[in-house]
Write an enzyme that holds these catalytic residues in place. Structure first.
Site, PDB file in Angstrom:
ATOM      1  CG  MET A  86      34.541  39.288  35.385  1.00  0.00           C
ATOM      2  SD  MET A  86      33.502  40.348  34.662  1.00  0.00           S
ATOM      3  CE  MET A  86      35.426  41.312  33.505  1.00  0.00           C
ATOM      4  N   PRO A  87      35.490  36.657  38.041  1.00  0.00           N
ATOM      5  CG  PRO A  87      34.657  35.746  39.272  1.00  0.00           C
ATOM      6  CD  PRO A  87      34.844  36.988  38.657  1.00  0.00           C
ATOM      7  CG  PHE A  88      30.481  35.097  32.230  1.00  0.00           C
ATOM      8  CD1 PHE A  88      30.380  36.559  32.393  1.00  0.00           C
ATOM      9  CD2 PHE A  88      29.813  33.890  31.882  1.00  0.00           C
ATOM     10  CE1 PHE A  88      29.404  36.809  30.998  1.00  0.00           C
ATOM     11  CE2 PHE A  88      28.408  34.568  30.799  1.00  0.00           C
ATOM     12  CZ  PHE A  88      28.664  35.545  31.160  1.00  0.00           C
TER      13      PHE A  88
END
Length: 78
Positions: free
Chosen positions: A1-3
């Site tokens: 999951m990109p943050f």
């Protein structure tokens, strides 16, 4: 999951922040193949009185001209 954590010196409107979130999300979907729901974006606004660079508060610097604005206009209008 990109943050993605974005810090802005000063303030942006709600519409500007919504557009930033949409643009960053779209970019990560296109470039990394991530589903939009997996992309998390946080925008933090830092007061220019709480941020310094080059030994000076950003609030005390001459304003930066906006795109398409004459660089001399920002200095002469102060």
């Amino acid at each position: 999951m990109p943050f993605v954590d974005i810090r802005l010196a000063g303030n942006a409107t709600r519409e500007q922040k919504a557009a930033i979130v949409a643009d960053v999300t779209r970019s990560l979907v296109e470039r990394l193949g991530k589903p939009p729901a997996a992309v998390q974006v946080v925008i933090s606004e830092v007061s220019t009185e709480n941020y310094g660079a080059g030994g000076q508060l950003v609030a005390d610097r001459a304003p930066v001209p906006k795109m398409g604005e004459d660089a001399n206009a920002a200095v002469t209008s102060r």
